[in-house]
Design a protein around this motif. Sequence first.
Motif, PDB file in Angstrom:
ATOM      1  N   LEU A  20       2.350  -1.076  -2.547  1.00 46.31           N
ATOM      2  CA  LEU A  20       2.115   0.136  -1.769  1.00 46.31           C
ATOM      3  C   LEU A  20       0.751   0.127  -1.079  1.00 46.31           C
ATOM      4  N   TYR A  21      -0.202  -0.578  -1.643  1.00 40.40           N
ATOM      5  CA  TYR A  21      -1.514  -0.683  -1.009  1.00 40.40           C
ATOM      6  C   TYR A  21      -1.404  -1.355   0.351  1.00 40.40           C
ATOM      7  N   TRP A  22      -0.759  -2.517   0.370  1.00 42.47           N
ATOM      8  CA  TRP A  22      -0.628  -3.219   1.647  1.00 42.47           C
ATOM      9  C   TRP A  22       0.246  -2.432   2.616  1.00 42.47           C
ATOM     10  N   ASP A  23       1.260  -1.775   2.098  1.00 40.19           N
ATOM     11  CA  ASP A  23       2.095  -0.935   2.954  1.00 40.19           C
ATOM     12  C   ASP A  23       1.285   0.239   3.518  1.00 40.19           C
ATOM     13  N   PHE A  24       0.413   0.814   2.707  1.00 44.35           N
ATOM     14  CA  PHE A  24      -0.455   1.910   3.158  1.00 44.35           C
ATOM     15  C   PHE A  24      -1.349   1.440   4.303  1.00 44.35           C
ATOM     16  N   LEU A  25      -1.935   0.255   4.135  1.00 43.57           N
ATOM     17  CA  LEU A  25      -2.791  -0.277   5.198  1.00 43.57           C
ATOM     18  C   LEU A  25      -1.999  -0.482   6.485  1.00 43.57           C
ATOM     19  N   ALA A  26      -0.785  -1.012   6.344  1.00 45.52           N
ATOM     20  CA  ALA A  26       0.033  -1.259   7.531  1.00 45.52           C
ATOM     21  C   ALA A  26       0.434   0.046   8.209  1.00 45.52           C
ATOM     22  N   ARG A  27       0.796   1.047   7.417  1.00 45.48           N
ATOM     23  CA  ARG A  27       1.229   2.329   7.986  1.00 45.48           C
ATOM     24  C   ARG A  27       0.103   3.048   8.718  1.00 45.48           C
ATOM     25  N   HIS A  28      -1.133   2.830   8.267  1.00 39.23           N
ATOM     26  CA  HIS A  28      -2.259   3.578   8.842  1.00 39.23           C
ATOM     27  C   HIS A  28      -3.254   2.671   9.574  1.00 39.23           C
ATOM     28  N   GLU A  29      -2.755   1.532  10.024  1.00 38.87           N
ATOM     29  CA  GLU A  29      -3.639   0.565  10.679  1.00 38.87           C
ATOM     30  C   GLU A  29      -4.298   1.148  11.920  1.00 38.87           C
ATOM     31  N   ALA A  30      -3.538   1.848  12.732  1.00 36.82           N
ATOM     32  CA  ALA A  30      -4.099   2.378  13.978  1.00 36.82           C
ATOM     33  C   ALA A  30      -5.236   3.362  13.710  1.00 36.82           C
ATOM     34  N   LYS A  31      -5.158   4.081  12.609  1.00 35.59           N
ATOM     35  CA  LYS A  31      -6.145   5.119  12.308  1.00 35.59           C
ATOM     36  C   LYS A  31      -7.436   4.544  11.738  1.00 35.59           C
ATOM     37  N   LEU A  67       4.185  -9.668   5.362  1.00 36.44           N
ATOM     38  CA  LEU A  67       3.996  -8.229   5.524  1.00 36.44           C
ATOM     39  C   LEU A  67       5.341  -7.514   5.648  1.00 36.44           C
ATOM     40  N   ALA A  68       6.280  -8.123   6.338  1.00 42.48           N
ATOM     41  CA  ALA A  68       7.615  -7.520   6.455  1.00 42.48           C
ATOM     42  C   ALA A  68       8.277  -7.410   5.086  1.00 42.48           C
ATOM     43  N   ALA A  69       8.099  -8.416   4.240  1.00 40.43           N
ATOM     44  CA  ALA A  69       8.669  -8.378   2.892  1.00 40.43           C
ATOM     45  C   ALA A  69       8.014  -7.287   2.052  1.00 40.43           C
ATOM     46  N   ILE A  70       6.722  -7.139   2.213  1.00 38.87           N
ATOM     47  CA  ILE A  70       6.003  -6.071   1.498  1.00 38.87           C
ATOM     48  C   ILE A  70       6.525  -4.705   1.940  1.00 38.87           C
ATOM     49  N   ARG A  71       6.703  -4.515   3.238  1.00 38.44           N
ATOM     50  CA  ARG A  71       7.178  -3.231   3.738  1.00 38.44           C
ATOM     51  C   ARG A  71       8.580  -2.915   3.216  1.00 38.44           C
ATOM     52  N   ARG A  72       9.433  -3.951   3.140  1.00 37.48           N
ATOM     53  CA  ARG A  72      10.782  -3.733   2.602  1.00 37.48           C
ATOM     54  C   ARG A  72      10.716  -3.338   1.135  1.00 37.48           C
ATOM     55  N   GLN A  73       9.852  -4.004   0.376  1.00 36.13           N
ATOM     56  CA  GLN A  73       9.740  -3.680  -1.048  1.00 36.13           C
ATOM     57  C   GLN A  73       9.158  -2.276  -1.237  1.00 36.13           C
ATOM     58  N   ALA A  74       8.218  -1.887  -0.399  1.00 32.76           N
ATOM     59  CA  ALA A  74       7.650  -0.538  -0.480  1.00 32.76           C
ATOM     60  C   ALA A  74       8.720   0.512  -0.184  1.00 32.76           C
ATOM     61  N   ASP A  75       9.541   0.261   0.824  1.00 31.18           N
ATOM     62  CA  ASP A  75      10.619   1.202   1.136  1.00 31.18           C
ATOM     63  C   ASP A  75      11.591   1.327  -0.023  1.00 31.18           C
ATOM     64  N   ALA A  76      11.907   0.200  -0.655  1.00 29.59           N
ATOM     65  CA  ALA A  76      12.809   0.230  -1.807  1.00 29.59           C
ATOM     66  C   ALA A  76      12.197   1.018  -2.965  1.00 29.59           C
ATOM     67  N   LEU A  77      10.888   0.869  -3.153  1.00 30.81           N
ATOM     68  CA  LEU A  77      10.194   1.628  -4.195  1.00 30.81           C
ATOM     69  C   LEU A  77      10.311   3.126  -3.946  1.00 30.81           C
ATOM     70  N   ARG A  78      10.115   3.530  -2.716  1.00 30.10           N
ATOM     71  CA  ARG A  78      10.204   4.958  -2.405  1.00 30.10           C
ATOM     72  C   ARG A  78      11.596   5.508  -2.687  1.00 30.10           C
TER      73      ARG A  78
END
Length: 523
Positions: free
Chosen positions: A464-475, A497-508
């Motif tokens: 979720l940390y890496w997913d958080f960074l990716a989600r808020h990169e622009a900010k 990064l795509a694999a991390i995002r998929r795993q984060a979505d599955a966690l949610r």
Amino acid sequence: MADSLRNLVLVLGDQLDAGSAVFDDFDPARDAVWMAEVAHEATQVWSTKPRIAIFLAAMRQFRDALRARGFTVHYRALDEHAHPDLESALADDLAALKPAKLLAVRPGEWRLAQSLPKACEAAGVRWIERPDRHFYCDDDDFADWAGKRKEYRLEFFYRWLRKREGVLMQDGEPVGGQWNFDHDNRGRFDKRGPGLLPAPRAFAPDATTRGVLAMVNERFAAHPGRLEGFDWPLTTAQAQAALDDFIAHRLPLFGRYQDAMWEGEPWLYHSRLSAAMNLKLLPPRAVVAAAEQAYRDGHAPIEAVEGFIRQVIGWREFVRGVYWQRMPGFLEENALGAEAPLPDFYWTGHTDMACLRDALRQTLDLGYAHHIQRLMVTGLFALLLGVRPREVHGWYLAVYVDAVEWVELPNVLGMSQYADDGRMTSKPYAASGAYIQKMSNHCAGCRFKPGEATGAQACPFTTLYWDFLARHEAKFARHPRTALQWKNLARKPAAELAAIRRQADALRRALAPDSRSKHGVDG
């Protein structure tokens, strides 16, 4: 009495201050005190049994102390009336008692600060608000300091208030030659752990408190938490004894280990004084003076004393000022657009993540966790998961024995969840499982690996940390205090990064609460 009552003095559950300004000219022949227990204060958020019990038990102890001084106290116990909330209970007694005035200090919650004066107005009784001497800094003081600042920073406020009050100052300069000693206060335990710890002073429940515990267990049986080991200080004398115990036995090492965590050790070197202070059984000036004297006497090092005093004269006063400056809009802020629901395990402690399991079970059982457990375990996970800030706020207000809204809400919405877009803190407190591994022994016994972000053993914090960074990169990618974290994100290959995002979505999806559960409690 009803025909000649001059002043009715309002005392709420977080206003148990024998030195309050409302008692300055109290005349037992012409004045009376009003206190009430109401179910709404325990159920507006799904409060834990320890939180309910500490307020009710401390209120009854304060009632008895006032009566011992010869004061008339009109006390509405929870099982003696049918009023659902404070407003209706107060309105009923104002009509019966007919006081000329009601004296109060401002409630510690915006909602009550608006509704209780209105109840007086509706009854034709004057609401007279007296200054709250418990705190160092009143609204005007904070507003003068804040001025036209768009952002509030603790460090600047802390230095200003220390100078004004002369705390840890010598010849106009900070004792020890610097304002804070954070770099000396980041110790962690080695693999042997903390060793034999000095247990904090415990206070066995008396008959009054045992009655409260029995009532809470029966009336609030469905609420989370346990009361078997309930031993909090509930009177001014007990709070002073708890302070003396902390200064003598735990303050010297408080600074070094204030950020450390260890499985099954809830107290470590922490003070356990926040509940007594927030109930106003213990004045902060007495706490600060005792800690400063410990340094002057050579009993505790400057880094421990400064770190502790900063929590009291700095952070505690700072968040109160921010709360009253920013309410009521503060409650609705959500700068990161977080919309995930709070996972059910926050109410049960049933999770495979060892750090969360320990912090949550300790919280639910004791109503307590120290500041790093709150900020960098329970709060961090909610931040990374993207939980709705108001829902996180409701949980913190419900579970901790020291939770009063003026102190809890800014800590959660501003510091922990960054919902205020950096007006309180300059950056979000985002970290991976590596931080928890560094500061605790939790990872050694956990099935998840803090260094892994994908796969069956991936630490959810790290994913979720890496997913958080990716989600808020622009900010945040160009933010001066967070640029390094986002530079590390840029080094991640796109496929990883795509694999991390998929795993984060599955966690949610996996952590979405069961719609059948009530207030996050199983069943």
